[in-house]
Design an enzyme around this catalytic site. Structure first.
Site, PDB file in Angstrom:
ATOM      1  N   ASP A 114      87.860  18.862  19.832  1.00 52.63           N
ATOM      2  CA  ASP A 114      86.870  17.663  19.484  1.00 52.63           C
ATOM      3  C   ASP A 114      85.927  18.211  19.123  1.00 52.63           C
ATOM      4  OD1 ASP A 114      85.369  16.066  21.093  1.00 52.63           O
ATOM      5  OD2 ASP A 114      84.703  17.362  22.337  1.00 52.63           O
ATOM      6  N   HIS A 124      74.375  11.169  17.256  1.00 54.81           N
ATOM      7  CA  HIS A 124      74.463  12.166  19.077  1.00 54.81           C
ATOM      8  C   HIS A 124      73.393  13.227  17.969  1.00 54.81           C
ATOM      9  CE1 HIS A 124      75.787  14.114  22.041  1.00 54.81           C
ATOM     10  NE2 HIS A 124      76.806  15.091  21.244  1.00 54.81           N
ATOM     11  N   GLU A 148      80.615  11.900  28.039  1.00 52.50           N
ATOM     12  CA  GLU A 148      80.640  11.840  26.368  1.00 52.50           C
ATOM     13  C   GLU A 148      81.500  10.662  26.343  1.00 52.50           C
ATOM     14  OE1 GLU A 148      78.501  15.780  24.065  1.00 52.50           O
ATOM     15  OE2 GLU A 148      80.983  15.434  24.316  1.00 52.50           O
ATOM     16  N   GLU A 192      84.441   9.054  23.622  1.00 47.88           N
ATOM     17  CA  GLU A 192      84.937   9.271  22.845  1.00 47.88           C
ATOM     18  C   GLU A 192      85.348   8.540  22.662  1.00 47.88           C
ATOM     19  OE1 GLU A 192      85.278  13.410  21.739  1.00 47.88           O
ATOM     20  OE2 GLU A 192      83.660  14.270  23.463  1.00 47.88           O
ATOM     21  N   ASP A 225      84.861  12.390  27.516  1.00 53.05           N
ATOM     22  CA  ASP A 225      84.387  14.609  27.659  1.00 53.05           C
ATOM     23  C   ASP A 225      83.412  14.840  28.251  1.00 53.05           C
ATOM     24  OD1 ASP A 225      85.315  16.587  26.671  1.00 53.05           O
ATOM     25  OD2 ASP A 225      83.958  16.999  25.533  1.00 53.05           O
ATOM     26  N   ARG A 248      75.590  19.739  31.105  1.00 53.88           N
ATOM     27  CA  ARG A 248      75.064  19.885  30.225  1.00 53.88           C
ATOM     28  C   ARG A 248      74.080  21.922  30.627  1.00 53.88           C
ATOM     29  NH1 ARG A 248      77.068  18.047  25.520  1.00 53.88           N
ATOM     30  NH2 ARG A 248      76.440  15.674  26.377  1.00 53.88           N
ATOM     31  N   GLN A 286      76.231  24.453  30.116  1.00 57.48           N
ATOM     32  CA  GLN A 286      76.777  24.549  28.054  1.00 57.48           C
ATOM     33  C   GLN A 286      74.932  24.985  27.699  1.00 57.48           C
ATOM     34  OE1 GLN A 286      77.139  21.017  26.759  1.00 57.48           O
ATOM     35  NE2 GLN A 286      77.028  21.299  24.294  1.00 57.48           N
ATOM     36  N   LYS A 288      82.522  22.307  28.972  1.00 58.05           N
ATOM     37  CA  LYS A 288      83.001  21.265  28.841  1.00 58.05           C
ATOM     38  C   LYS A 288      84.710  21.850  29.221  1.00 58.05           C
ATOM     39  CE  LYS A 288      80.747  19.035  25.683  1.00 58.05           C
ATOM     40  NZ  LYS A 288      80.796  18.424  24.975  1.00 58.05           N
ATOM     41  N   THR A 319      88.703  16.799  30.868  1.00 57.92           N
ATOM     42  CA  THR A 319      88.980  15.425  30.322  1.00 57.92           C
ATOM     43  C   THR A 319      89.517  14.757  30.341  1.00 57.92           C
ATOM     44  OG1 THR A 319      87.995  17.484  28.283  1.00 57.92           O
ATOM     45  CG2 THR A 319      88.704  15.251  27.766  1.00 57.92           C
ATOM     46  N   GLU A 354      71.499  11.897  26.143  1.00 56.87           N
ATOM     47  CA  GLU A 354      70.619  11.571  25.098  1.00 56.87           C
ATOM     48  C   GLU A 354      70.080   9.834  25.720  1.00 56.87           C
ATOM     49  OE1 GLU A 354      72.652  10.114  21.570  1.00 56.87           O
ATOM     50  OE2 GLU A 354      74.098  10.802  22.642  1.00 56.87           O
TER      51      GLU A 354
END
Length: 401
Positions: free
Chosen positions: A118, A125, A189, A191, A223, A227, A230, A243, A247, A348
């Site tokens: 990844d 971002h 996420e 992607e 993904d 948070r 992480q 993570k 996925t 975000e």
């Protein structure tokens, strides 16, 4: 647009210029390879047998890997054959007996994932995350504009769209305390993923201009990210348990050949990329993503603004001689733009919880709650004003086990 004897309605998914590959099954039969068009799936194995297509036996497998391993010559030949069949009136008699209604089929994992990498290639971002977590430091890591930053993920937890996502547990900081428990800041996420068909030898980097010879196709990726887990674990080695729990990927793989009209120049780079990343060909892609949260579209991230292209990502992940294998998956990293409604993660979008998102049902969210469903879609420009559609990737959050 109607360009086929199939007479597809304007709002039908997967027009004649897309022709994505996937794996499906029908009641009482084993999974095999099909191609989506409109509201149908072309059952490739019996069609190839009737047509005497060389190598057609690979479509009778429950994975795209055998077909992808045949290489670009076979990919181009099969796509050309399919385009001719669905566009020419003479193809009707041949193809119609092998059309399966999509609503009567079950979709499966499209390929066996070998390795998973990844990346972190959206400048918007990366800068947003830097401002949230490191407000008193430079928003971009020192190496960010010199190379595509990435990490090796866990291939065994790459799952097909529709798979339930169990809320992960782990160590995280709550106030001044550190404790073990379910993630309180579960995120997504949005992607774009790229799957390798043609492998390379150990010790032999893949030059940037050989991207099209190795990458078979493209699909959407979510993904999922915890948070809080992480944030506590990621220094100094980066993402790990925050993570690796899941996925999700879309069930349909759009051939790279379908995206020729979506190619655009990437953003200007400063400093100029290193020699192995110097791209003479334009491999930015004008993909337009859409994120739906419990039925409300909350963001439309623009992939064309990604700083590092998929060709540069492949060149960089092999520049040390790392081999790639059929089924290797690498993802772009979160796709975000600079406007609020272009952000590709809820970290975000809610600015780490300080700006909750309002949904159409009257509720508000900062991070994912149990029962929430997220769906990511995308389109790209095709030939003659047509639109290339990507299969959506969706997932619903289930309580921690």
């Amino acid at each position: 647009m109607r360009h086929s004897w199939l007479d597809l309605p304007d709002d039908a998914p997967f027009g004649v210029h897309t022709l994505p590959y996937g794996v499906f099954s029908t009641e009482g039969e084993d999974p095999r390879v099909g191609v989506a068009i409109g509201h149908y799936i072309i059952d490739l194995a019996p069609l190839a047998a009737v047509e005497g297509l060389e190598g057609g036996h690979v479509f009778n497998r429950g994975s795209l890997n055998p077909f992808m391993a045949l290489g670009r010559g076979a990919w181009d030949a099969v796509r050309g054959w399919l385009v001719e069949l669905v566009n020419g009136e003479s193809g009707r008699e041949i193809v119609e007996p092998h059309l399966i209604r999509a609503d009567e089929a079950r979709l499966h994992m499209p390929f066996e994932v070998a390795d998973y990498v990844d990346f972190y290639s959206s400048q918007a971002h990366a800068e947003n995350v830097g401002k949230i977590f490191r407000p008193d430091s430079p928003s971009l890591p020192a190496a960010w504009k010199h190379l595509p930053i990435g990490y090796h993920g866990r291939s065994g937890t790459v799952v097909p769209s529709g798979t339930g996502i169990i809320r992960p547990s782990g160590l995280r900081r709550v106030g001044e305390d550190i404790g073990y428990g379910p993630s309180l800041r579960l995120d997504i996420e949005a992607e774009v993923g790229f799957v390798v068909g043609t492998p390379s030898a150990l010790g032999q980097p893949v030059p940037i201009d050989e991207f099209e010879d190795h990458v078979f196709g493209v699909m959407l990726v979510n993904d999922w990210s915890a948070r809080d887990i992480q944030a506590f674990e990621y220094v100094p080695l980066g993402p790990f348990l925050g993570k690796s729990f899941a996925t999700s990927i879309a069930p349909w793989v759009v051939p790279l050949a379908a995206l020729q009209h979506a190619r655009v120049d990437p953003p200007a780079r400063d400093p100029q990329p290193a020699t192995h990343l110097a791209d003479a060909q334009a491999w930015g892609l004008d993909l337009r993503l859409e994120i739906e949260w419990n039925g409300t579209v909350v963001s439309r991230p623009p992939f064309r603004e990604m700083y590092w292209t998929p060709a540069q990502q492949l060149a960089h992940l092999t520049t040390n001689g790392a081999a790639i294998r059929t089924g290797d998956l690498y993802a772009s990293g979160t796709v975000s733009g600079y406007e609020r409604d272009q952000r590709g993660s809820f970290l975000e979008l809610s600015w780490n919880g300080s700006e909750p998102v309002s949904l159409d049902d009257g509720s508000s969210r900062s991070f994912l709650e149990d029962g929430d469903t997220v769906t990511i879609r995308a389109t790209a420009p095709g030939p003659d004003g047509a639109q290339i559609e990507f299969g959506e990737v969706t997932g619903t959050v289930h309580p921690s086990s």
